[in-house]
Motif scaffolding. Structure first.
Motif, PDB file in Angstrom:
ATOM      1  N   LEU A   1       0.863  -1.174   0.000  1.00  0.00           N
ATOM      2  CA  LEU A   1       0.000   0.000   0.000  1.00  0.00           C
ATOM      3  C   LEU A   1       0.902   1.227   0.000  1.00  0.00           C
ATOM      4  N   ILE A   2       0.669   2.105  -0.960  1.00  0.00           N
ATOM      5  CA  ILE A   2       1.363   3.389  -0.994  1.00  0.00           C
ATOM      6  C   ILE A   2       0.414   4.409  -0.367  1.00  0.00           C
ATOM      7  N   VAL A   3       0.881   5.069   0.688  1.00  0.00           N
ATOM      8  CA  VAL A   3       0.093   6.113   1.332  1.00  0.00           C
ATOM      9  C   VAL A   3       0.802   7.430   1.042  1.00  0.00           C
ATOM     10  N   VAL A   4       0.116   8.299   0.321  1.00  0.00           N
ATOM     11  CA  VAL A   4       0.739   9.548  -0.137  1.00  0.00           C
ATOM     12  C   VAL A   4      -0.083  10.752   0.292  1.00  0.00           C
TER      13      VAL A   4
ATOM     14  N   GLY B   1      -1.318   2.202  10.027  1.00  0.00           N
ATOM     15  CA  GLY B   1      -1.754   1.404  11.171  1.00  0.00           C
ATOM     16  C   GLY B   1      -3.150   0.836  10.979  1.00  0.00           C
ATOM     17  N   ILE B   2      -4.065   1.660  10.480  1.00  0.00           N
ATOM     18  CA  ILE B   2      -5.432   1.188  10.202  1.00  0.00           C
ATOM     19  C   ILE B   2      -5.396   0.095   9.149  1.00  0.00           C
ATOM     20  N   SER B   3      -4.641   0.319   8.096  1.00  0.00           N
ATOM     21  CA  SER B   3      -4.541  -0.670   7.027  1.00  0.00           C
ATOM     22  C   SER B   3      -3.988  -1.990   7.542  1.00  0.00           C
ATOM     23  N   ASP B   4      -2.985  -1.918   8.386  1.00  0.00           N
ATOM     24  CA  ASP B   4      -2.397  -3.147   8.914  1.00  0.00           C
ATOM     25  C   ASP B   4      -3.417  -3.960   9.703  1.00  0.00           C
ATOM     26  N   ARG B   5      -4.296  -3.301  10.412  1.00  0.00           N
ATOM     27  CA  ARG B   5      -5.310  -4.009  11.206  1.00  0.00           C
ATOM     28  C   ARG B   5      -6.446  -4.555  10.354  1.00  0.00           C
ATOM     29  N   HIS B   6      -6.665  -3.983   9.173  1.00  0.00           N
ATOM     30  CA  HIS B   6      -7.861  -4.333   8.400  1.00  0.00           C
ATOM     31  C   HIS B   6      -7.595  -4.841   6.986  1.00  0.00           C
ATOM     32  N   SER B   7      -6.353  -5.132   6.645  1.00  0.00           N
ATOM     33  CA  SER B   7      -6.052  -5.572   5.279  1.00  0.00           C
ATOM     34  C   SER B   7      -4.922  -6.590   5.292  1.00  0.00           C
ATOM     35  N   ASP B   8      -4.467  -6.946   4.105  1.00  0.00           N
ATOM     36  CA  ASP B   8      -3.448  -7.999   3.999  1.00  0.00           C
ATOM     37  C   ASP B   8      -2.235  -7.558   3.173  1.00  0.00           C
ATOM     38  N   PHE B   9      -1.786  -6.338   3.362  1.00  0.00           N
ATOM     39  CA  PHE B   9      -0.612  -5.860   2.630  1.00  0.00           C
ATOM     40  C   PHE B   9       0.662  -6.421   3.258  1.00  0.00           C
ATOM     41  N   ASP B  10       1.648  -6.688   2.394  1.00  0.00           N
ATOM     42  CA  ASP B  10       2.950  -7.162   2.868  1.00  0.00           C
ATOM     43  C   ASP B  10       3.809  -6.016   3.373  1.00  0.00           C
ATOM     44  N   GLY B  11       3.576  -4.816   2.834  1.00  0.00           N
ATOM     45  CA  GLY B  11       4.381  -3.680   3.211  1.00  0.00           C
ATOM     46  C   GLY B  11       3.745  -2.379   2.780  1.00  0.00           C
ATOM     47  N   TYR B  12       4.428  -1.295   3.138  1.00  0.00           N
ATOM     48  CA  TYR B  12       3.879   0.040   2.944  1.00  0.00           C
ATOM     49  C   TYR B  12       4.953   0.995   2.453  1.00  0.00           C
ATOM     50  N   VAL B  13       4.517   1.985   1.670  1.00  0.00           N
ATOM     51  CA  VAL B  13       5.403   3.054   1.230  1.00  0.00           C
ATOM     52  C   VAL B  13       4.730   4.363   1.640  1.00  0.00           C
ATOM     53  N   ALA B  14       5.428   5.143   2.460  1.00  0.00           N
ATOM     54  CA  ALA B  14       4.924   6.425   2.939  1.00  0.00           C
ATOM     55  C   ALA B  14       5.550   7.533   2.102  1.00  0.00           C
ATOM     56  N   LEU B  15       4.719   8.355   1.466  1.00  0.00           N
ATOM     57  CA  LEU B  15       5.219   9.423   0.586  1.00  0.00           C
ATOM     58  C   LEU B  15       4.571  10.761   0.922  1.00  0.00           C
ATOM     59  N   GLY B  16       5.384  11.772   1.012  1.00  0.00           N
ATOM     60  CA  GLY B  16       4.886  13.116   1.267  1.00  0.00           C
ATOM     61  C   GLY B  16       6.041  14.078   1.329  1.00  0.00           C
TER      62      GLY B  16
ATOM     63  N   GLY C   1       9.296   7.607   2.611  1.00  0.00           N
ATOM     64  CA  GLY C   1       9.620   8.567   1.576  1.00  0.00           C
ATOM     65  C   GLY C   1       8.987   9.923   1.850  1.00  0.00           C
ATOM     66  N   ILE C   2       8.860  10.266   3.130  1.00  0.00           N
ATOM     67  CA  ILE C   2       8.365  11.596   3.474  1.00  0.00           C
ATOM     68  C   ILE C   2       9.563  12.536   3.503  1.00  0.00           C
ATOM     69  N   LEU C   3       9.614  13.427   2.538  1.00  0.00           N
ATOM     70  CA  LEU C   3      10.722  14.370   2.443  1.00  0.00           C
ATOM     71  C   LEU C   3      10.597  15.433   3.523  1.00  0.00           C
TER      72      LEU C   3
END
Length: 183
Positions: free
Chosen positions: A22-25, A67-82, A116-118
């Protein structure tokens, strides 16, 4: 200047089963976010990963969304962008420190997150870092998440065992103190 420095890039990990991220941007600075997102998507596609993208209003909401996604989904990992650009108030420090700390805490709980939050002093720094043809920090964050997923899968498949493991006759060890055998 950071733009002219060379950096070591690790080889892209290979996976024997599908990887989903999941990419969260935060599109607060939409042009910067677009560059980060383009770099991340390119890296994930090159690794054969699938992904979804969700948007959050700002950098502070990104860890909560993960955190919400981790509790309610099945993603292997996350990318944080901003992107957080220094302004005239201490709000910059709050956003930078709290978003980074929250992502780190989630990572220490076992989530595989590429950050990846600059956090930059000005727009020019952000543009160089977000540009997929420049420093490509979006691609770097995606690569970090992929490496963490590969590590988690490697060590997650190893069992430490619980309780006693049966030993055969060939595993007896002689106790040198009293001459008896120990299994």
């Amino acid at each position: 200047m950071a733009a002219s420095e060379s950096h070591t890039l690790l080889a892209r990990p290979a996976f024997d089963r599908p990887v989903k991220l999941l990419i969260v941007v935060s599109p607060y600075y939409s042009d910067i976010a677009e560059g980060l997102l383009k770099g991340a998507k390119t890296e994930l596609r090159a690794a054969g990963a699938t992904f979804e993208v969700v948007e959050m209003p700002g950098a502070l909401e990104i860890p909560t969304a993960i955190g919400i996604s981790d509790r309610h989904s099945d993603f292997d990992g996350y990318v944080a962008l901003g992107c957080v650009i220094r302004g005239e108030t201490t709000h910059y420090e709050t956003v930078c420190n709290d978003s980074s700390r929250a992502l780190q805490l989630l990572g220490l709980q076992g989530l595989c997150i590429g950050n990846g939050i600059l956090t930059v002093e000005n727009r020019a720094q952000a543009e160089v870092r977000a540009d997929p043809e420049g420093q490509n920090k979006g691609g770097g964050a995606a690569a970090a998440a992929l490496h963490l997923i590969a590590l988690a899968r490697k060590w997650g498949s190893q069992s430490k065992g619980i309780g006693f493991k049966p030993h055969g006759e060939d595993t007896l060890i002689a106790d040198q103190t009293n001459g008896s055998d120990i299994a």
